[in-house]
Design an enzyme around this catalytic site. Structure first.
Site, PDB file in Angstrom:
ATOM      1  N   LYS A 155       0.845  -1.208   0.000  1.00 52.70           N
ATOM      2  CA  LYS A 155       0.000   0.000   0.000  1.00 52.70           C
ATOM      3  C   LYS A 155       0.879   1.257   0.000  1.00 52.70           C
ATOM      4  CE  LYS A 155      -3.688  -2.599   2.187  1.00 52.70           C
ATOM      5  NZ  LYS A 155      -4.343  -3.058   3.421  1.00 52.70           N
ATOM      6  N   GLN A 214      -4.141  -1.858   9.706  1.00 52.52           N
ATOM      7  CA  GLN A 214      -4.043  -3.180   9.073  1.00 52.52           C
ATOM      8  C   GLN A 214      -4.564  -4.259  10.028  1.00 52.52           C
ATOM      9  OE1 GLN A 214      -2.987  -3.698   5.798  1.00 52.52           O
ATOM     10  NE2 GLN A 214      -3.719  -5.768   6.172  1.00 52.52           N
ATOM     11  N   ASP A 222     -10.658   2.621   4.322  1.00 55.27           N
ATOM     12  CA  ASP A 222     -10.912   1.178   4.198  1.00 55.27           C
ATOM     13  C   ASP A 222     -12.415   0.896   4.146  1.00 55.27           C
ATOM     14  OD1 ASP A 222      -8.830  -0.568   3.797  1.00 55.27           O
ATOM     15  OD2 ASP A 222      -8.245  -0.663   5.914  1.00 55.27           O
TER      16      ASP A 222
END
Ligand code: NAD
Length: 292
Positions: A52, A96, A119
């Site tokens: 990412k 994460q 997200d």
């Protein structure tokens, strides 16, 4: 059979994001900035976060990677999230997953400013998605929709079976495929670990979206001729022929299922690359919504 090629489609979408970012900057906007939090050192999480951050560089975004120790307390982690919430330079925040067992992922996700929830996991983002309001869509289902759109696959009226009901893939995928849009407009059945006779559902599916987390679980006898198969799974299996001793496979038995399909995604080089696109599109959107 046509391969739904994540390299090709993500390359195309990344070009679009790069151009849109340059236009945004040319009009006085600032570079989008993604902040990622990595707790502990799970090798798969390290790889995902690394990718990412690398994509931020490639697309001309700023990024910050915050590495925190696996024994950080939930309160301290939430304090770090709050610092990023209050940091004007940061447009998007991702934590994460998975987190260490002593930390509730819900509490941490709930702490993210919904305006920076790139997200798309925050209850506000998920609620807006359910209501069909503009929001940050969860990156993987978003990426799959972008892929279907790229190949101009008309899913209207299709019989779609989603396998898996997680908040990050199966549940949002079920919603997006059933809503009144194309891709979408499908009749969707959500199957899960307690579904009886899974094959009875999948054999009737025009499109199967597998998000199970079990290597090569969807076998040829479960798939009808001409079906579209989207494989979300990422599973590492032993492979002594590889230098590393292992390799990645999906939730679908690709070699035997692919010949039956009209379209299928490979693993790797399929949905995973599209997930990154979803995340990056959300980050650019977050920057734009914040304004110049
Ligand atoms: P999860 O473990 O949260 O959910 C798995 C789902 O599969 C559950 O809802 C469960 O009910 C269902 N399931 C389990 N066993 C089953 C069975 N025998 N029959 C039917 N359903 C069954 O996982 P997740 O986070 O949704 O991820 C699923 C897979 O997708 C994993 O391999 C994960 O690594 C991968 N993943 C890939 C991407 C990507 O970008 N490609 C993104 C997220 C997750």
């Amino acid at each position: 059979m046509q391969l739904l090629d994540g390299v090709l489609v993500s390359g195309h979408i990344k070009e679009q994001i790069k151009n849109e970012t340059l236009e945004w900057q040319a009009s006085g906007g600032k570079k989008p900035h993604l902040a990622a939090i990595l707790v502990g050192n799970n090798p798969a999480s390290e790889a995902y976060v690394g990718s990412k951050v690398k994509h931020c560089e490639e697309l001309g975004f700023d990024s910050t990677l915050l590495r925190l120790s696996a024994d950080i307390s939930e309160a301290d982690l939430i304090a770090e999230v709050n610092k990023l919430n209050n940091d004007d330079k940061v447009d998007g925040i991702l934590v994460q997953l998975p987190l260490p067992a002593h930390i509730s992922p819900d509490s941490v996700i709930n702490a993210i400013d919904p305006g920076k929830d790139v997200d798309g996991f925050h209850p506000i983002s998920q609620g807006r998605m359910v209501l069909g309001q503009p929001t940050f869509l969860p990156a993987t289902p978003y990426g799959i929709m972008l892929m279907l759109e790229y190949y101009k696959i008309d899913t209207t009226g299709m019989n779609c079976v989603v396998i898996g009901r997680s908040n990050i893939v199966g549940t949002p995928m079920t919603l997006l495929m059933s809503r009144a849009s194309n891709p979408g407009n499908a009749t969707v059945t959500m199957c899960h670990s307690k579904t009886k006779n899974l094959k009875d559902f999948t054999r009737n599916a025009d499109i199967i979206i597998a998000a199970i987390g079990r290597p090569r679980y969807v076998t040829a006898d479960m798939v009808k001729e001409g079906a579209i198969v989207i494989d979300v799974g990422i599973n590492r299996i032993d492979d002594p022929t590889k230098k590393s001793g292992s390799r990645l496979v999906g939730d679908v038995d690709f070699d035997n299922v692919a010949p039956l399909c009209s379209y299928i995604t490979p693993v790797p080089k399929g949905v995973g690359l599209m997930t990154i696109c979803g995340l990056m599109k959300n980050t650019l959107l977050a920057a734009k919504l914040k304004g110049k």
